[in-house]
Design an enzyme around this catalytic site. Structure first.
Site, short mmCIF file in Angstrom:
data_model
loop_
_atom_site.label_atom_id
_atom_site.label_comp_id
_atom_site.label_asym_id
_atom_site.label_seq_id
_atom_site.Cartn_x
_atom_site.Cartn_y
_atom_site.Cartn_z
N CYS A 1 38.29 38.20 46.66
CA CYS A 1 37.92 39.61 46.57
C CYS A 1 39.22 40.41 46.66
CB CYS A 1 36.92 40.00 47.67
SG CYS A 1 37.61 39.93 49.34
N ARG A 2 39.15 41.63 47.10
CA ARG A 2 40.33 42.47 47.21
C ARG A 2 41.26 42.00 48.33
NH1 ARG A 2 41.54 46.69 50.39
NH2 ARG A 2 43.15 48.11 49.69
#
Length: 145
Positions: A106-107
């Site tokens: 993810c981020r």
């Protein structure tokens, strides 16, 4: 003396109430993070190790961010399955092969750790990218659109 005893009882009752509330909150919030009870384990890798891991064609690479984030740039070969959607597990079950390893990111690594736990609970062999896309880019690695 009785006054001091009453203060002590009040403190004990307050501690008991706070403890009960804390346990109830922990159980409530943990339910949303796990769909099948106890949390299963998953691996976490740094950027270089993760890059070598996903180079294997057998590894299924999953971006668990939101569609807008994916469109802004993602790792080559990644499929998008947004972990924040209520049917995340159902979509994953429909797309991913349990016989092959799964790599998630993810981020920053928080959502993908949650996704990794959910997938591991379903029987997948899962590896999470430590630090997510932010760490990936900090190491000079590129994304594709």
């Amino acid at each position: 003396m009785i006054f001091l005893l009453m203060i002590g009882i009040k403190k004990l009752l307050l501690i008991a109430v706070v403890t009960i509330i804390a346990v109830a909150c922990a159980r409530f919030f943990n339910k949303g993070n796990s769909q099948v009870g106890a949390l299963a384990s998953f691996a976490t890798m740094g950027v270089e190790e993760f890059q070598a891991f996903i180079a294997d064609d057998n590894v299924q690479l999953v971006d668990v961010r939101e569609p807008e984030e994916f469109d802004d740039g993602h790792l080559v070969g990644a499929v998008l399955i947004d972990v924040n959607e209520s049917d995340f597990v159902g979509k994953a079950l429909a797309v991913l092969d349990k016989q092959r390893p799964v790599a998630v990111y993810c981020r920053s690594g928080r959502r993908s750790a949650r996704a990794a736990s959910l997938l591991a609970n379903q029987g997948y062999n899962v590896t999470n990218l430590d630090g997510g896309v932010l760490a990936w880019q900090d190491m000079g690695k590129s994304l594709v659109k």
